[in-house]
Design a protein around this motif. Structure first.
Motif, PDB file in Angstrom:
ATOM      1  N   GLY A   1       0.852  -1.198   0.000  1.00 33.77           N
ATOM      2  CA  GLY A   1       0.000   0.000   0.000  1.00 33.77           C
ATOM      3  C   GLY A   1       0.876   1.232   0.000  1.00 33.77           C
ATOM      4  N   ASP A   2       0.243   2.391  -0.152  1.00 34.11           N
ATOM      5  CA  ASP A   2       0.994   3.649  -0.134  1.00 34.11           C
ATOM      6  C   ASP A   2       1.572   3.890   1.260  1.00 34.11           C
ATOM      7  OD1 ASP A   2      -1.899   3.652  -0.079  1.00 34.11           O
ATOM      8  OD2 ASP A   2      -1.823   5.765   0.416  1.00 34.11           O
ATOM      9  N   GLY A   3       0.869   3.458   2.290  1.00 33.03           N
ATOM     10  CA  GLY A   3       1.408   3.570   3.645  1.00 33.03           C
ATOM     11  C   GLY A   3       2.556   2.595   3.824  1.00 33.03           C
ATOM     12  N   ASP A   4       2.331   1.378   3.420  1.00 34.23           N
ATOM     13  CA  ASP A   4       3.316   0.301   3.583  1.00 34.23           C
ATOM     14  C   ASP A   4       4.626   0.617   2.847  1.00 34.23           C
ATOM     15  OD1 ASP A   4       3.486  -2.501   4.672  1.00 34.23           O
ATOM     16  OD2 ASP A   4       3.922  -2.962   2.576  1.00 34.23           O
TER      17      ASP A   4
ATOM     18  N   ILE B   1       1.882  -1.169  -6.040  1.00 33.77           N
ATOM     19  CA  ILE B   1       1.423  -0.332  -4.921  1.00 33.77           C
ATOM     20  C   ILE B   1      -0.050  -0.029  -5.167  1.00 33.77           C
ATOM     21  CG2 ILE B   1       1.651   1.858  -3.682  1.00 33.77           C
ATOM     22  CD1 ILE B   1       4.564   1.938  -4.351  1.00 33.77           C
ATOM     23  N   GLU B   2      -0.895  -0.459  -4.243  1.00 33.99           N
ATOM     24  CA  GLU B   2      -2.326  -0.173  -4.358  1.00 33.99           C
ATOM     25  C   GLU B   2      -2.551   1.158  -3.627  1.00 33.99           C
ATOM     26  OE1 GLU B   2      -3.683  -4.782  -4.986  1.00 33.99           O
ATOM     27  OE2 GLU B   2      -4.439  -3.808  -3.183  1.00 33.99           O
ATOM     28  N   ASN B   3      -2.529   2.229  -4.406  1.00 31.81           N
ATOM     29  CA  ASN B   3      -2.369   3.584  -3.871  1.00 31.81           C
ATOM     30  C   ASN B   3      -3.720   4.299  -3.701  1.00 31.81           C
ATOM     31  OD1 ASN B   3      -1.488   6.174  -3.315  1.00 31.81           O
ATOM     32  ND2 ASN B   3       0.054   6.181  -4.939  1.00 31.81           N
ATOM     33  N   ASN B   4      -4.134   4.450  -2.437  1.00 37.58           N
ATOM     34  CA  ASN B   4      -5.415   5.136  -2.191  1.00 37.58           C
ATOM     35  C   ASN B   4      -5.258   6.439  -1.404  1.00 37.58           C
ATOM     36  OD1 ASN B   4      -4.809   4.053   0.287  1.00 37.58           O
ATOM     37  ND2 ASN B   4      -6.421   2.495   0.225  1.00 37.58           N
ATOM     38  N   GLY B   5      -4.010   6.810  -1.100  1.00 37.82           N
ATOM     39  CA  GLY B   5      -3.775   8.087  -0.411  1.00 37.82           C
ATOM     40  C   GLY B   5      -4.114   8.077   1.069  1.00 37.82           C
ATOM     41  N   VAL B   6      -4.502   6.924   1.602  1.00 38.30           N
ATOM     42  CA  VAL B   6      -4.833   6.832   3.035  1.00 38.30           C
ATOM     43  C   VAL B   6      -4.330   5.510   3.618  1.00 38.30           C
ATOM     44  CG1 VAL B   6      -6.953   8.222   2.998  1.00 38.30           C
ATOM     45  CG2 VAL B   6      -7.089   5.769   2.605  1.00 38.30           C
ATOM     46  N   TYR B   7      -4.327   5.479   4.938  1.00 36.38           N
ATOM     47  CA  TYR B   7      -4.136   4.206   5.632  1.00 36.38           C
ATOM     48  C   TYR B   7      -5.547   3.622   5.787  1.00 36.38           C
ATOM     49  CZ  TYR B   7       0.382   6.183   7.240  1.00 36.38           C
ATOM     50  OH  TYR B   7       1.629   6.745   7.316  1.00 36.38           O
ATOM     51  N   GLY B   8      -5.969   2.815   4.834  1.00 36.52           N
ATOM     52  CA  GLY B   8      -7.333   2.283   4.884  1.00 36.52           C
ATOM     53  C   GLY B   8      -7.567   1.417   6.110  1.00 36.52           C
ATOM     54  N   LEU B   9      -6.637   0.496   6.360  1.00 33.27           N
ATOM     55  CA  LEU B   9      -6.838  -0.489   7.433  1.00 33.27           C
ATOM     56  C   LEU B   9      -6.995   0.174   8.799  1.00 33.27           C
ATOM     57  CD1 LEU B   9      -6.862  -3.683   7.759  1.00 33.27           C
ATOM     58  CD2 LEU B   9      -4.566  -3.414   8.646  1.00 33.27           C
TER      59      LEU B   9
END
Ligand SMILES: Cc1ncc(C[n+]2csc(CCOP(=O)(O)OP(=O)(O)O)c2C)c(N)n1
Ligand code: SF4
Ligand SMILES: [Mg+2]
Length: 351
Positions: free
Chosen positions: A111-114, A137-145
């Motif tokens: 992820g973008d955070g990871d 990178i599955e990039n959503n601009g947030v820490y989804g989890l």
């Protein structure tokens, strides 16, 4: 990681690939992500790409860190090797797996955070080493989890669901990978399977580190009007600079040339990625020109997508280190371990 076993129903008429496998053989457990999450569309694209490439699932090692994105390897390639690592540490695990067995297909999902927050150092060194892997990178601009905090890829001015505005400049993994010497750099959108599937296939066939940054909206925490990683925003400002067609080695590529201006790039396994240019001034083989183009378009608010840079001539980690062509995992133990006497002699040299 959470997963629910998916009942395997194979219809008789289901298409089979060269291995006699159906697309069901490339799936994993049932997704537990929110309905509509972009990450699930990327999972579907991965399943399709590996099925169409005729890759035996047991030859793939899928790896991830922590996050909703990092949960997704549970939902594809159920018969592959897998390792769900500590947050941001997937590149080290992938490096170890690749060093031990160079014949595995390495597939990292992050992820973008990871990758851009806690794991930035690890990500940077995997690019620099040109580790032979596909890195999505599955990039959503947030820490989804962890429920929607801004990540390091959130754009300035982007607003969180509760209205807070991000004021820190984002890290763009595409520009970062290019600056670090990345040899295959692409960006796509989870809602564009037509572009994403050939990009994944080309990334698998590339010898070296292949980054695909995929804008993947988080429907629960970052898909509102003021988000720059939402479905609506990405659909509006996405600008494909090249159309990519993947051509396997056995296939005639003449047809691809016929579609107007085409730029075929041969990959190490004999397959080709044929790029049809959309933007006249775009050259995916010039690192400097590609970075300039991405920056110019970025200033105009556009998100450029496609295969943005490729260099298929650079050696990968094994080539740089001149390692044995036989995977280390298959060498006899005696060949790898010269014994206590040799170790003592080596240590003596440093005393
Ligand atoms: C060492 C450590 N620090 C923090 C966390 C908490 N944490 C879990 S996932 C995550 C961020 C995930 O964001 P991203 O990688 O963008 O994935 P997404 O959920 O958005 O797909 C954080 C900070 C953790 N699990 N481990
Ligand atoms: S919280 Fe966001 S990233 Fe996580 S599963 Fe839900 S929509 Fe996807
Ligand atoms: Mg994220």
């Amino acid at each position: 990681m959470t997963s629910i076993v998916k009942p395997k129903i194979v219809h008789e008429g289901l298409k089979r690939n060269a291995l006699g496998l159906t697309i069901r053989d490339y799936e994993g457990g049932m997704s537990t992500l929110c309905a509509g999450c972009g990450h699930d569309s990327i999972t579907a694209a991965i399943v399709q790409a590996f099925f169409e490439l005729d890759i035996p699932p047991h030859r793939v090692a899928k790896m991830s860190g922590i996050g909703c994105s990092s949960k997704t390897p549970a939902y594809f390639l159920g018969a592959s090797h897998g390792f769900n690592s500590v947050h941001g540490r997937m590149p080290s695990i992938a490096t170890g797996a690749g060093a031990a067995n160079r014949e595995l297909y390495l597939l990292g999902v992050s992820g973008d955070g990871d990758s851009l927050s806690i794991g930035l150092g690890q990500f940077a060194h995997a690019v620099r080493r040109n580790l032979d892997m596909v890195y999505i990178i599955e990039n959503n601009g947030v820490y989804g989890l962890t429920k929607g905090q801004f990540s390091a890829s959130a754009d300035v001015g982007s607003k969180a669901k509760k209205g807070d505005e991000n004021r820190q400049p984002p890290i763009d993994p595409v520009q970062l990978a290019m600056a670090l010497g990345g040899t295959f750099v692409a960006r796509s959108f989870s809602g564009d399977k037509e572009q994403l599937v050939p990009l994944i296939k080309a990334a698998v066939s590339h010898e070296g580190f292949a980054l695909i940054d995929v804008i993947s909206p988080c429907v629960t925490f970052n898909d509102h009007e003021d988000s720059t990683k939402s479905y609506a925003y990405t659909r509006r400002f996405r600008h494909p600079v090249v159309h990519a067609d993947f051509v396997p080695p056995a296939e005639e590529i003449k047809i691809a040339y016929d579609h107007g201006e085409a730029m075929p790039v041969e990959l190490h396994d004999g397959s080709r990625i044929v790029l049809r240019k959309v933007a006249d001034d775009y050259n995916p083989r010039s690192r400097g020109a590609a970075i300039d183009y991405i920056r110019t378009r970025q200033r105009q608010g556009e998100i450029v997508t496609g295969l943005l840079y490729i260099d298929s001539g650079e050696p990968d980690m094994h080539g740089i280190n001149r390692t044995t062509s036989v995977p280390l995992a298959e060498l006899p133990f005696e060949a790898l371990c010269p014994g206590a006497e040799a170790l003592a002699a080596l240590q003596k040299r440093f005393r």
